[in-house]
Scaffold this motif. Structure first.
Motif, PDB file in Angstrom:
ATOM      1  N   CYS A  36       1.000  -1.195  -0.052  1.00  9.02           N
ATOM      2  CA  CYS A  36      -0.065   0.175   0.115  1.00  9.02           C
ATOM      3  C   CYS A  36       0.819   1.206   0.133  1.00  9.02           C
ATOM      4  CB  CYS A  36      -1.026  -0.002   1.423  1.00  9.02           C
ATOM      5  SG  CYS A  36      -2.415  -0.956   1.139  1.00  9.02           S
ATOM      6  N   VAL A  55       2.294   1.506  -3.603  1.00  7.93           N
ATOM      7  CA  VAL A  55       1.196   2.108  -4.384  1.00  7.93           C
ATOM      8  C   VAL A  55       0.953   3.720  -4.176  1.00  7.93           C
ATOM      9  CG1 VAL A  55      -1.339   1.932  -4.717  1.00  7.93           C
ATOM     10  CG2 VAL A  55      -0.024  -0.327  -4.690  1.00  7.93           C
ATOM     11  N   ASN A  56       0.966   4.162  -2.890  1.00  6.72           N
ATOM     12  CA  ASN A  56       0.699   5.373  -2.636  1.00  6.72           C
ATOM     13  C   ASN A  56       2.112   6.187  -2.946  1.00  6.72           C
ATOM     14  OD1 ASN A  56      -1.798   5.104  -1.838  1.00  6.72           O
ATOM     15  ND2 ASN A  56      -1.367   4.567   0.388  1.00  6.72           N
ATOM     16  N   GLU A  77       0.857   0.581 -14.923  1.00  6.06           N
ATOM     17  CA  GLU A  77      -0.100   1.090 -14.214  1.00  6.06           C
ATOM     18  C   GLU A  77      -1.564   1.422 -14.751  1.00  6.06           C
ATOM     19  OE1 GLU A  77      -0.410   4.308 -10.456  1.00  6.06           O
ATOM     20  OE2 GLU A  77       1.069   4.534 -11.883  1.00  6.06           O
ATOM     21  N   TYR A 112      -1.062  -2.010  -9.865  1.00  3.76           N
ATOM     22  CA  TYR A 112       0.089  -1.261 -10.193  1.00  3.76           C
ATOM     23  C   TYR A 112       1.311  -2.435 -10.364  1.00  3.76           C
ATOM     24  CZ  TYR A 112       4.253   1.589  -9.047  1.00  3.76           C
ATOM     25  OH  TYR A 112       5.365   2.214  -8.843  1.00  3.76           O
ATOM     26  N   LYS A 120      -4.321  -2.071  -6.344  1.00  4.30           N
ATOM     27  CA  LYS A 120      -4.161  -0.808  -5.534  1.00  4.30           C
ATOM     28  C   LYS A 120      -5.006  -1.026  -4.431  1.00  4.30           C
ATOM     29  CE  LYS A 120      -2.931   2.342  -9.109  1.00  4.30           C
ATOM     30  NZ  LYS A 120      -2.901   3.552 -10.065  1.00  4.30           N
TER      31      LYS A 120
END
Length: 114
Positions: free
Chosen positions: A7, A10-11, A21, A26, A44
């Motif tokens: 996470c 992804v962030n 993507e 992702y 995601k």
């Protein structure tokens, strides 16, 4: 999930080398590759493992598998072959509890599974 490694990747809180993507998926290079091509593909949305798939989130599997098709073409291994691996649970070797697939290839992987 603020404590989830994937996470955070992804962030964009943790750097990665992106390969593919979309708004739902992702894909990025593994930092400890097991083959010349080793890409991690994650939804995601945080889903802890394959066991956590439900009617509400299972549609992401379509997106993941379509992503695989695009990634192998982009990386030039669609014809030579590759493996798509999902570890589910600690006894399988899952160490990051965010659903993900290892896409490995770029060399002969033989016929032995393990």
């Amino acid at each position: 999930m603020s404590d989830c490694l994937f996470c955070r990747i992804v962030n964009r809180e943790i750097p990665s080398t992106p390969v593919y993507e979309t708004d739902k998926v992702y894909a990025f290079l593994d930092i400890e590759p097991e083959a010349p091509v080793h890409v991690l593909i994650v939804p995601k949305q945080h889903i802890s493992s394959h066991n956590a798939l439900t009617e509400d989130n299972v549609d992401v599997m379509k997106d993941i598998h379509l992503a695989v098709n695009e990634i192998v073409k982009k990386l030039g291994i669609s014809d030579s072959g590759y493996r798509l691996i999902n570890n589910c649970g600690p006894d399988s070797g899952q160490t990051v509890f965010h659903l993900h697939y290892h896409l490995v290839g770029g060399k002969s992987l033989g016929t032995k599974i393990l």
